[in-house]
Write a protein that holds these residues in place. Structure first.
Motif, PDB file in Angstrom:
ATOM      1  N   VAL A 118     -31.581 -36.907  26.627  1.00 50.13           N
ATOM      2  CA  VAL A 118     -32.256 -35.949  25.761  1.00 50.13           C
ATOM      3  C   VAL A 118     -31.775 -34.522  26.022  1.00 50.13           C
ATOM      4  N   PHE A 124     -27.442 -30.138  21.249  1.00 47.99           N
ATOM      5  CA  PHE A 124     -27.738 -28.950  22.049  1.00 47.99           C
ATOM      6  C   PHE A 124     -27.979 -29.379  23.488  1.00 47.99           C
ATOM      7  N   CYS A 260     -41.589 -34.825  26.560  1.00 49.39           N
ATOM      8  CA  CYS A 260     -41.969 -33.905  25.491  1.00 49.39           C
ATOM      9  C   CYS A 260     -42.657 -32.671  26.080  1.00 49.39           C
ATOM     10  N   PHE A 261     -42.342 -31.544  25.497  1.00 48.60           N
ATOM     11  CA  PHE A 261     -42.921 -30.327  26.040  1.00 48.60           C
ATOM     12  C   PHE A 261     -43.323 -29.375  24.922  1.00 48.60           C
ATOM     13  N   ILE A 263     -43.795 -25.189  23.905  1.00 48.25           N
ATOM     14  CA  ILE A 263     -43.257 -23.875  24.251  1.00 48.25           C
ATOM     15  C   ILE A 263     -44.284 -22.838  23.850  1.00 48.25           C
ATOM     16  N   TYR A 286     -50.363 -31.972  19.239  1.00 47.01           N
ATOM     17  CA  TYR A 286     -48.917 -32.085  19.441  1.00 47.01           C
ATOM     18  C   TYR A 286     -48.143 -31.971  18.128  1.00 47.01           C
TER      19      TYR A 286
ATOM     20  N   TYR B   7     -32.966 -21.938  24.191  1.00 44.73           N
ATOM     21  CA  TYR B   7     -34.306 -21.433  23.874  1.00 44.73           C
ATOM     22  C   TYR B   7     -34.330 -19.914  23.801  1.00 44.73           C
ATOM     23  N   ARG B 239     -44.180 -29.688  12.481  1.00 44.79           N
ATOM     24  CA  ARG B 239     -44.366 -28.767  13.588  1.00 44.79           C
ATOM     25  C   ARG B 239     -43.141 -28.825  14.478  1.00 44.79           C
ATOM     26  N   LYS B 241     -41.008 -26.963  17.821  1.00 45.01           N
ATOM     27  CA  LYS B 241     -41.098 -26.045  18.948  1.00 45.01           C
ATOM     28  C   LYS B 241     -39.699 -25.619  19.361  1.00 45.01           C
ATOM     29  N   CYS B 242     -38.908 -26.599  19.872  1.00 44.74           N
ATOM     30  CA  CYS B 242     -37.618 -26.204  20.443  1.00 44.74           C
ATOM     31  C   CYS B 242     -36.586 -25.928  19.351  1.00 44.74           C
ATOM     32  N   VAL B 244     -34.183 -27.688  18.609  1.00 44.56           N
ATOM     33  CA  VAL B 244     -32.855 -28.189  18.963  1.00 44.56           C
ATOM     34  C   VAL B 244     -32.887 -29.678  19.336  1.00 44.56           C
ATOM     35  N   ILE B 246     -34.964 -31.493  21.184  1.00 48.82           N
ATOM     36  CA  ILE B 246     -35.255 -31.898  22.553  1.00 48.82           C
ATOM     37  C   ILE B 246     -36.753 -32.101  22.790  1.00 48.82           C
ATOM     38  N   CYS B 247     -37.563 -31.211  22.312  1.00 47.97           N
ATOM     39  CA  CYS B 247     -38.959 -31.193  22.757  1.00 47.97           C
ATOM     40  C   CYS B 247     -39.779 -32.352  22.227  1.00 47.97           C
ATOM     41  N   GLY B 248     -39.287 -33.042  21.197  1.00 53.72           N
ATOM     42  CA  GLY B 248     -39.863 -34.333  20.874  1.00 53.72           C
ATOM     43  C   GLY B 248     -40.785 -34.441  19.693  1.00 53.72           C
ATOM     44  N   ARG B 249     -41.431 -33.355  19.253  1.00 52.97           N
ATOM     45  CA  ARG B 249     -42.571 -33.557  18.369  1.00 52.97           C
ATOM     46  C   ARG B 249     -42.234 -33.753  16.900  1.00 52.97           C
ATOM     47  N   ASN B 251     -40.213 -35.639  15.296  1.00 56.77           N
ATOM     48  CA  ASN B 251     -39.495 -36.830  14.866  1.00 56.77           C
ATOM     49  C   ASN B 251     -40.207 -37.559  13.742  1.00 56.77           C
ATOM     50  N   TYR B 256     -34.941 -36.355  13.931  1.00 52.73           N
ATOM     51  CA  TYR B 256     -35.646 -35.132  14.260  1.00 52.73           C
ATOM     52  C   TYR B 256     -35.488 -34.143  13.114  1.00 52.73           C
TER      53      TYR B 256
END
Lengths: 355, 276, 322, 652, 153
Positions: A118, A124, A260-261, A263, A286, B7, B239, B241-242, B244, B246-249, B251, B256
């Protein structure tokens, strides 16, 4: 590869770690409370008592992907002569220090192999993760203590899986036998003073063999990618496997492969950081959009996404790699004992007959 | 974008703020680093993460076209914490910009075709970038029709440009939901106006963006008029966040929205898991 | 005895089924030590229901969060199995009009206590417990190291050893006979008192040590039958922004203050918050301390009388001393 | 946001102990502050102009003034920034005078404190939003509840001002307690002579609609727009037909019906008009005693009634009316002296209440104005008055002073001496409360001119002996035991909240004190307002008082209503609670706690419930905000974020 | 830690947060000012409409973040501008006051009181007493001070 095998007697463990920790940041599993089974990785300090015969409650994920970290800092500066102009200055986080994770399990390391895809596979690249990952060594221990929630063998790992590790530790009656698995391990090996005897090595071999014989878990995952997509719209199925989900974040927080994070910006007066913090796909917020719409409004969609992510979407995106290390933490810690193995196992089949 | 730290935004300053409607403002920004500004390139439909440091980031389409490079333009509707703060910004204030992100429109495949833009409210923003891009290369495209609707005449963005669009041979159909004093254009919801206009699907691409309920009925209407899934393009909100991947949400299944989108054809959407 | 009760449960569930659209109970989990909630929508599945000292989850958690607003098909009800402590949660929900009594069919389970798995693991010392058997008041635990026997009472959960309400206070049907409350339950706030005996500095140090482990996974909150905000918890919202995303101690203290103060005068001491904490933080103690305060100050215990209004949602112009 | 900070020197009031320049300089360092200065008198015309100029020139979006208390000049500065084009809520004040410069001479500490207060104001301002008041139309009809003298006065004053009035009275006639009084202190003028004309006025005013025998059933809505349901109790006489001829009353065979108007001292019939001056002058059947109801047959009145008004089948009727304001004048009840065992606990017929004595004195009373004992009709010679029966006595939960008893005892004693010059009057009292105009003189006249024996002390016991009542008490001034052989004992029974006062308060969402008297909005400054906007109080329902005060309050309440109705709409403050529907979890706790009933359920599509604040009812206390667990209810201009921002300046 | 009470300039600055209701206590503090009743300078007042607005969490947060003291003051019970706001508040505030020490936060750092707009002198007394009390308690360590027990292992 230089195969000099080292030995650390039980009573020498701390002094060995004392020496290593002079050179590297070392993280070790320690119990955070007497009488309790909460074991976490913590920065090594001389005199610490390590707990190496139990799986840790939390894996070492936080060492490379801390629960909270700054992505960059910002400062608003004002000039005295023109106060209405405030200028922002940005600053990247400090580069990481070399680190050794001592006493992780194969499942813990497997988690990082998932995260690597990931954060580092592109398009990226997360330079913050990559830099820390680059600086991190794993001294991994063969695993001899599985319980009824473990299923590492089912997801392509196992108690003796050395993939991703730099050093390999085998506990024997007298202490620990340590082998180097990568070139990066050599400096650490050099700081270990005692070479293993043939007897040590033979004893280690027996432990290895015993561990290797364990088939941990019998979950079949080869077809799960397709089965999942076929099951996707079967609401009854998801009701059956996750109806009792409380939508808490335990499974994701203890999971070595969940990354998952969120920001967010945090600022005090004129100074602040943009931080990332562990988020959980089990949380309503989320995927909550600014408009109020939420594509995954209930726990069913969210649990489905979690299963899909690990057993279908991820392998689809990353050459078949299952985003699960079989450590069983999500099962063991789930307040309502949801069993992801059952959710995956029963994906195949016609009706939502599962039990 | 910063290679080692995706970021970290580039600093930019606001050149101008335009009040589009009661709750939509348009920001025109330039990167502070001239070389960044100079080297910046993007496809129409690509997005940016706009930051107010201390408050956070939010995703907006770059609605100025790549063909016009004096500034990047974003239109921001006041809906949440970040947008609230963006609305308080003034010319000269600093923001952070991470761009370009996402895939953008596949305009190469639209060349030589007739184009139908269908937009509602703030949904006109992503369409504007492609529209202006096409107007700047007008000869590459056939008929261009724009159906643009909003709740009231005061909720239409970019009104000051409508003349220019029409001069460039755009068939602009404007509509508002209800009768309004002084309003001389169409009255009715966008899907209704679409069926009244009933543009032919032949050699035409329809690009749709607006509130979910509008999209739902427009897609239905287009289908009725014979548009194939591959002829219908839309952009998704999710929604992010990143930004790019990576952050997952964001999808939808294995895709993505922030890197594989936000532009998808209806064809593509039909092949993805149904979780919009 | 357990199997007798289980068949009685099955029988009573069968009898009630014509009036039910859904029945929430416990079923066997992934091993002997774990149960998991089950949502029965087909009478054929009633046989899945179990009842034993491992049925730990408080099923009232699902009641307000998932079903309070939905109206039944053909006036059918939702059946829910409750232990004594769980029944208090239901009553508390009734006290706040968060659920409608007539919507639910309550199957009461007089309960002798639930096994605390942590105690079991601590006593066994082994990573893996192979099997467990309960015979009368004894627990037989088999691990690689052999078979160990303990009195059942010794491995019960903390809340069970101070249980004053083994019998459900509200129910439509009872499975088994009512039990006599244990005699040693009068020292209900012993654990709180133990903390109170510490010095202020020691207490702060205690909580610093405990709360430091908090992951903010919010399991304690989500497992709480009375935490009604759930997805809108101010520990997570940015507007208003009560907490940052940092993992500093003030954030963790603040989250637990939020949780506890929102439960002041409402907590029914089901202990779920503490049980589910993966970091084994004794978070229920905070709520118990608040309960002790509201009992002493306002003479109120949540979840006993459906008619009473929680004390912080009302006032008494005549009260003195505060 | 672009913020300007203006630090006032207030001449030397602030500047002498605060470095205002330094405070301004430091303010400039805070985020978003683009302009800061210090000025001699910020509230002066040039000071305000300076703010306005800065707003224009510096393109300010928010203004902080550090000066005196916002309770002093907040409105001034709000107007000033508004004139310069800012919303008035984009303004904050830091109080560096009353809270800083005037309470400490430590210049260094003061300067630091002032700077921090400015910082807090800036931090809060960054979360301010423009707010604008909304307006709601006013329904210019007023409801008066209670037809005693206070209610009558309020109704008449409102009607005089051209308002449409509905007067609701629980009893068959208006007049209240005053109608039962013989004379009034301190002027000894005839009660019914002064009240009667007012009652007639009520009946004759075209814009007063009187509902007697009626009660308020429910109240919904809010200031300007109340919707009230009124229950008209079945009188079994069609009042549209009844002429008040009184024939039914004459012929009614049920003759042993206790006469409530005469405080049960005499009998009346089961149908009739309560007293000759009653308004409306209409008959009512007392179902409890009417033979048609108790025995199932009689029908005398139905046969005799010349207009056929009798209707035994009549049922309660409900009518709905809308009002813009409500005046509550529900009066009081008399303390029931049976709880005093030492006075006979109500068992001795010749131990009577003050109001009973009032009826005895009245020419229209049970004995035609002749003073006689209820037990045997004998004229009493020794009459004992006992003060503070059910007043100033914590043992019966009546610790308050009823305010009127001292005076009415004096009046009754004077009247007694007037009627029976040979009689002896004794008054047992604790203290004499006579603070009104000419009141103390009146009491003195009783003592000095009329020779009433005032004995300071409590009565310990009353017991019958030889057809007398022995009153044993203490004279605390003499320090001696006193014993009086009385023929009649009059207890100065105190005033207590009217039966049903609490229930009505809950319908009106007004508050009451622990004795059931309604709470005024402010004990000094808003004595006839309640905390529910649009609901006003008059008379004893708010607390014990005499007739002049009740009448004054009735007029005051009417004036408040007139003032409210002088405009067509009311502006509602935008500093009210607001629900973020997305965050609302519909737990209903805000609705539970709101003291004003300003929050109600709202149903969205799909039957989803959310809380909704009625901005015109909300008073802005913020209790809902504090109570709401997910903080979905936010008090505008005092939101969580704003308070948190202030806290963070100090603590974070 | 010793502090000199003689020279105010040498006093260590304390942070005392005051939450005052607009109608009574804020006015009381104004009255005290108008009367020039001298008071310690550590208090910083936040104006709220009513003590009923006080979520105990505001106080908890202040103390957790390290405020040395928190003072809440409103109208006397039964004199609440909003009739009953302070009657709710006093229950909530008392519960908090008793809970704080359980969590290791000194309950003496928090006080709630009732002062009317006319009671300038009383306000002076309240502020002086409370400031002295906080001064004698010394700075609030907050919850961040890591203690031995907090360390892992």
């Amino acid at each position: 590869m230089d195969t000099a095998i080292k030995f650390i007697a039980f009573d020498q463990l701390n002094s060995a770690l004392d020496r290593i920790s002079e050179q590297l940041d070392v993280w070790v599993p320690v119990a955070s409370k007497d009488q309790k089974r909460v074991i976490q990785f913590a920065p090594y300090r001389p005199g610490m008592t390590l707990v190496l015969d139990h799986q840790t409650t939390l894996g070492p994920k936080q060492v490379v992907l801390p629960q909270v970290e700054a992505l960059f800092r910002f400062d608003y500066r004002k000039s005295a002569d023109e106060p209405s102009r405030q200028k922002v200055q940005l600053e990247d986080p400090h580069p990481p220090a070399p680190t050794l994770i001592f006493g992780a399990r194969p499942c813990d390391v497997k988690g990082f192999l998932v995260l690597d895809q990931v954060f580092s596979a592109g398009p990226f690249v997360d330079g913050i993760y990559a830099a820390r990952r680059e600086q991190t060594l794993f001294a991994t221990m063969v695993c001899g203590q599985q319980d009824s929630a473990c299923f590492c063998s089912s997801v392509g790992s196992g108690p003796t899986d050395r993939t991703g590790s730099d050093l390999w530790i085998t506990p024997i009656a007298a202490g620990y036998v340590v082998e180097a698995l990568s070139d990066r391990a050599h400096p650490v090996m050099a700081w270990l003073q005692e070479a293993a005897t043939e007897l040590h090595v033979a004893a280690a071999g027996k432990v290895q063999e015993e561990a290797a014989r364990q088939q941990v878990g019998n979950l079949a995952v080869d077809q799960c990618q397709q089965h999942f997509l076929q099951r996707f719209a079967d609401t009854n199925y998801w009701q059956e496997v996750a109806g009792q989900c409380l939508s808490c974040g335990i499974c994701t927080f203890v999971c070595p492969t969940c990354y998952c994070f969120s920001i967010t910006d945090e600022m005090k007066d004129k100074h602040g950081e943009r931080i990332r913090s562990w988020d959980s796909c089990m949380f309503f917020t989320y995927t909550l959009e600014a408009s109020g719409h939420n594509p995954r409004p209930s726990r069913l969609e969210r649990y489905r996404n979690r299963v899909g992510h690990k057993f279908s979407y991820f392998p689809e995106k990353y050459q078949g790699l299952i985003a699960c290390c079989g450590c069983g933490r999500c099962i063991r810690n789930c307040p309502v004992s949801i069993d992801i193995r059952k959710a995956v196992q029963n994906l195949q089949g016609q009706n939502h007959a599962c039990s | 974008m910063h290679a080692h730290n995706p970021y970290r935004p580039d600093l930019a300053s606001i050149r101008e703020v335009v009040q589009e409607t009661a709750n939509i403002k348009t920001l025109r920004v330039v990167f502070e680093d001239e070389s960044v500004m100079h080297n910046f390139s993007f496809r129409p439909g690509q997005v940016a993460q706009l930051s107010v440091f201390g408050v956070g980031e939010s995703t907006f389409v770059i609605n100025s076209p790549p063909t016009r490079r004096e500034y990047l333009q974003f239109s921001v509707m006041r809906v949440g914490e970040v947008t609230q703060r963006i609305h308080q910004l003034n010319a000269g204030d600093q923001v952070g910009v991470r761009a370009p992100l996402g895939n953008g429109f596949d305009y190469e495949n639209m060349q030589g075709k007739d184009i139908l833009f269908i937009g509602g409210g703030i949904g006109m923003a992503p369409l504007r970038t492609l529209l202006l891009f096409m107007l700047d290369k007008r000869e590459d495209y056939g008929d261009i029709m724009v159906i643009y609707g909003a709740r009231t005449p005061h909720d239409l963005c970019y009104q000051y440009e409508f003349d220019q669009w029409q001069k460039a041979n755009v068939n602009l159909v404007l509509t508002v939901d209800n009768e309004f004093p002084g309003w001389k254009e169409r009255v009715g919801f966008v899907p209704t106006v679409l069926s009244e206009e009933s543009p032919s699907p032949h050699n035409r691409v329809a690009i749709v963006c607006g509130p979910p309920i509008m999209i739902k009925f427009v897609l239905f209407g287009l289908k009725e008029q014979g548009f194939e899934d591959s002829q219908i393009i839309t952009t998704l909100e999710r929604r992010m966040k990143c930004g790019v991947g990576i952050c997952g949400r964001c999808n939808i299944g294995a895709k993505y929205v922030c890197v594989d989108g936000p532009v998808f054809s209806r064809q593509q959407l039909s092949e993805m898991v149904n979780e919009l | 005895m357990n199997s007798d009760l289980r068949s009685e449960l099955h029988k009573k569930a069968e009898q009630a089924w014509p009036d039910l659209e859904l029945l929430i109970g416990w079923q066997a989990g992934y091993d002997d030590l774990h149960t998991t909630p089950v949502f029965i929508r087909d009478s054929a599945e009633i046989s899945k229901l179990i009842w034993n000292p491992w049925c730990t989850q408080n099923l009232a958690v699902y009641v307000a969060k998932h079903f309070a607003a939905s109206s039944g098909k053909d006036d059918k009800k939702i059946g829910v199995c409750v232990k004594g402590c769980d029944s208090r949660s239901l009553i508390a929900l009734l006290q706040e009009n968060l659920v409608a009594r007539e919507r639910f069919y309550i199957i009461g389970m007089p309960c002798k206590g639930i096994v605390d798995l942590r105690k079991l693991h601590a006593l066994s010392g082994a990573a893996r417990i192979l099997s467990v058997q309960v015979n009368a008041e004894q627990v037989a635990l088999k691990s690689a190291a052999g078979v160990l026997h303990f009195p059942l009472d010794e491995v019960l959960m903390r809340k069970c050893r101070r249980c004053r309400y083994p019998n459900p206070l509200i129910h439509d049907v009872l499975v088994g006979d009512p039990l006599t409350p244990r005699t040693d339950a009068h020292e209900a706030y012993n654990d709180v008192a133990a903390i109170e005996r510490l010095s202020l500095q020691e207490r702060l140090a205690f909580w610093q040590g405990e709360l430091d482990r908090c992951l903010r996974c919010y399991a304690c909150r989500n497992a709480c039958p009375l935490c009604v905000c759930q997805d809108r918890c101010i520990a997570e919202t940015r507007d208003p922004k009560w907490l940052t995303q940092y993992m500093h101690l003030p954030e963790k203290f603040m989250f637990h203050f939020i949780h506890a103060l929102h439960l002041a005068g409402r907590c029914t001491e089901c202990g779920e918050c503490e049980r589910v904490c993966p970091m084994e933080i004794p978070v229920a103690l905070i709520k118990e301390a608040l309960n002790k305060i509201t009992l002493e100050l306002l003479d109120f215990e949540a979840g006993l009388d459906p008619q009473r209004v929680p004390p912080l949602l009302t006032f008494d112009a005549g009260e003195t001393g505060i | 946001m672009r913020i300007g900070v203006f630090v006032c020197q207030c001449g030397t009031n602030i500047a002498s102990t605060v470095e205002t320049e330094a405070v301004a300089r430091e303010a400039l360092q805070h985020p978003d502050v683009v302009y800061a200065t210090s000025y001699m008198y910020t509230c002066s015309e040039p000071g305000q102009q300076q703010i306005q100029r800065a707003i224009q020139e510096e393109n300010l979006q928010g203004v902080v003034v550090a000066a005196c208390s916002p309770r002093m000049h907040e409105p001034t500065f709000r107007r000033a920034v508004e004139k310069a084009g800012l919303n008035r809520f984009m303004f904050e004040m830091a109080n560096i005078r009353e809270h800083v410069s005037w309470i400490s001479n430590d210049r260094q500490a003061n300067t630091r404190k002032a700077a921090e207060l400015v910082h807090m104001a800036v931090a809060k301002l960054r979360f301010n939003h423009p707010l604008s008041p909304s307006r709601v139309a006013i329904n210019k009809r007023v409801l008066v509840i209670g037809g005693g003298v206070a209610g009558i006065q309020a109704a008449l004053d409102c009607a005089e001002g051209g308002l449409e009035v509905v007067l609701v009275e629980r009893q068959p006639s208006i007049g209240g307690k005053m109608a039962k009084l013989d004379k009034t202190f301190p002027t000894i003028d005839c009660s019914s002579c002064i009240l009667g004309p007012k009652m007639v006025d009520v009946a004759q005013k075209e814009n007063i609609r009187l509902y007697a025998c009626s009660e308020v059933e429910s109240v919904a809505g809010y200031i300007g727009n109340f919707s009230v349901q009124i229950r008209r109790k079945a009188t079994c006489v069609d009042w549209n037909l009844c002429t008040g001829c009184g024939l039914c009353m004459e012929k009614c065979p049920a003759k042993k019906v206790p006469d409530h108007f005469n405080e049960d001292l005499g009998n009346t019939r089961a149908i009739g008009i309560p007293f000759p001056q009653a308004i409306p002058k209409k008959a009512t059947i007392d179902k409890e005693h009417c033979r048609q109801f108790t025995r199932g047959k009689c029908g005398v009145c139905k046969k005799i009634c010349p207009v056929g008004a009798i209707d035994y089948e009549m049922e309660d009727e409900f009518i709905s009316e809308d009002f813009g304001a409500i005046i509550v004048a529900t009066g009081f009840d008399l303390f029931d002296h049976s709880s005093y065992g030492e006075y006979g606990g109500g068992r001795f017929p010749d131990v009577i209440s003050g109001l009973q004595y009032e009826r005895i004195l009245s020419a229209s009373g049970p004995f035609g104005g002749h003073i006689q004992r209820p037990s045997d009709g004998r004229q009493p010679r020794n009459i004992v008055f006992i003060a503070c029966v059910g007043s100033r006595d914590a043992s019966v939960d009546r610790p308050y002073c009823s305010g009127v008893c001292c005076m009415y005892i004096a009046k009754q004693a004077i009247l007694t001496r007037d009627h029976l010059p040979d009689s002896n009057c004794y008054v047992f009292y604790m203290d004499i409360r006579s603070p009104g105009k000419n009141y103390d003189e009146f009491v003195r006249r009783a003592q000095e001119e009329y020779g009433v024996n005032y004995i300071r002390g409590r009565v310990g016991k009353i017991y019958p002996k030889n057809n007398h009542l022995i009153v044993q008490g203490a004279d605390t001034l003499l320090g001696a035991q006193v014993e009086v052989e009385a023929d009649l004992v009059v207890l100065a029974t105190g005033v207590e909240a009217s039966a049903g006062a609490r229930e009505l308060a809950e319908k009106l969402r007004i508050s009451y004190d622990q004795y059931g008297f309604y709470m005024e909005s402010h004990p000094k400054l808003r004595p006839v307002e309640t905390n529910t906007a649009g609901v006003y109080l008059a008379g004893v329902c708010q607390g014990p008082k005499d007739i002049p005060s009740s009448v004054a309050q009735g007029s005051a309440a009417a004036a408040k209503v007139q003032a409210l109705f002088s405009r067509d709409t009311i502006e509602t403050s935008p500093q009210v609670a607001l629900v973020n529907e997305r965050a609302c979890v519909a737990c209903g706790k805000c609705i539970q706690v709101c003291p004003f009933g300003a929050i109600q359920w709202k149903e969205l599509r799909g039957g989803i419930q959310k809380a909704e604040v009625l901005p015109s009812v909300c008073q802005g206390c913020g209790l809902c905000n504090a109570t709401c667990p997910p903080k979905a209810v936010q008090l505008q201009h005092c939101t969580d974020n704003q308070i948190l921002a202030e806290i963070d300046v100090l603590c974070a | 830690m010793t502090q000199s009470h003689d020279n105010p300039a040498h006093k260590q600055a304390l942070t005392i947060v005051g939450f005052l209701c607009n109608w009574c206590s804020y006015g009381g503090a104004d009255t005290a000012g108008v009367c020039r009743f001298k008071q310690p300078t550590d208090l910083r007042i936040i104006r709220v409409p009513c003590t009923g607005r006080m979520d105990p969490l505001f106080i908890a947060r202040s103390l957790i973040l390290g405020a040395d003291g928190v003072l809440v003051s409103g109208c006397h019970p039964k004199d609440c501008h909003y009739a009953v706001g302070n009657l709710y508040a006093r229950r909530r505030l008392e519960v908090l006051k008793r809970m704080l020490p359980f969590m290791g936060i000194d309950g003496d750092r928090f006080r709630y009181t009732w002062v009317s707009a006319s009671e300038g002198q009383r306000w002076q007394q309240v502020v002086t007493e409370f400031s002295e009390q906080i001064r004698s308690l010394g700075p609030n360590p907050g919850v961040t001070g890591k203690s031995a027990a907090a360390a892992t292992a």
